[in-house]
Design a protein around this motif. Structure first.
Motif, PDB file in Angstrom:
ATOM      1  N   ARG A 257       1.000  -1.197  -0.090  1.00 18.43           N
ATOM      2  CA  ARG A 257       0.151   0.101  -0.086  1.00 18.43           C
ATOM      3  C   ARG A 257       0.794   1.370   0.022  1.00 18.43           C
TER       4      ARG A 257
ATOM      5  N   VAL B 173      -3.673   3.399  -1.291  1.00 16.79           N
ATOM      6  CA  VAL B 173      -3.830   2.654  -2.589  1.00 16.79           C
ATOM      7  C   VAL B 173      -2.999   1.129  -2.302  1.00 16.79           C
TER       8      VAL B 173
ATOM      9  N   TYR C  97      -1.806  -2.312  -3.758  1.00 14.87           N
ATOM     10  CA  TYR C  97      -1.374  -2.931  -4.975  1.00 14.87           C
ATOM     11  C   TYR C  97      -1.137  -4.391  -4.693  1.00 14.87           C
TER      12      TYR C  97
ATOM     13  N   GLY D  70      -3.381  -0.708  -8.894  1.00 21.59           N
ATOM     14  CA  GLY D  70      -3.782  -0.457  -7.715  1.00 21.59           C
ATOM     15  C   GLY D  70      -5.390  -0.328  -7.450  1.00 21.59           C
ATOM     16  N   THR D  71      -5.703  -0.345  -6.322  1.00 22.44           N
ATOM     17  CA  THR D  71      -7.140  -0.127  -5.983  1.00 22.44           C
ATOM     18  C   THR D  71      -6.988   0.822  -4.704  1.00 22.44           C
ATOM     19  N   GLN D  72      -7.832   1.836  -4.657  1.00 21.85           N
ATOM     20  CA  GLN D  72      -7.922   2.788  -3.435  1.00 21.85           C
ATOM     21  C   GLN D  72      -8.969   2.185  -2.412  1.00 21.85           C
TER      22      GLN D  72
END
Length: 118
Positions: free
Chosen positions: A38, A92, A94, A111-113
């Motif tokens: 992250r 974020v 990863y 990546g995702t928030q």
């Protein structure tokens, strides 16, 4: 070339849970390690959790007892179950995969928030 696609991020209230998924595709060789990292603005990417192809896991101290990493090697999937989320978990996230063949190669998802509100 290995492609990694994360899903499952979003907004959640502190104390609640969220599950991230990572789908890997395109690897000609077995994926050795999978992990979650992250990153927050202005900071370096931080290792959160890893799992090797034998199922051995490791975690950063700040998430021990709250987060669980798992994988389905047959499907080339990795998961991060996050419980008791805290605002400081906002980042974020990863997905990472390491493939060892003739060389060691590391691959990253987009990546995702994850946002945890207080």
């Amino acid at each position: 070339q290995v492609q990694l696609v994360e899903s499952g991020g979003g907004l959640v209230q502190a104390g609640n849970s969220m599950r991230l998924s990572c789908a890997a595709s395109g690897s000609r060789f077995p994926i050795n390690n999978m992990g979650w990292y992250r990153q927050t603005p202005g900071n370096e990417r931080e290792l959160v959790a890893t799992i090797n192809n034998g199922g051995r896991t490791s975690y950063v101290d700040s998430v021990k007892g709250r987060f669980t990493i798992s994988r389905d090697s047959a499907k080339d999937m990795a998961y991060l179950q996050m419980n008791s989320l805290k605002p400081e978990d906002t980042a974020v996230y990863y997905c990472n995969a390491v493939v060892v063949s003739l060389a060691v190669r590391s691959y990253w998802g987009q990546g995702t928030q994850v946002t945890v509100s207080s």
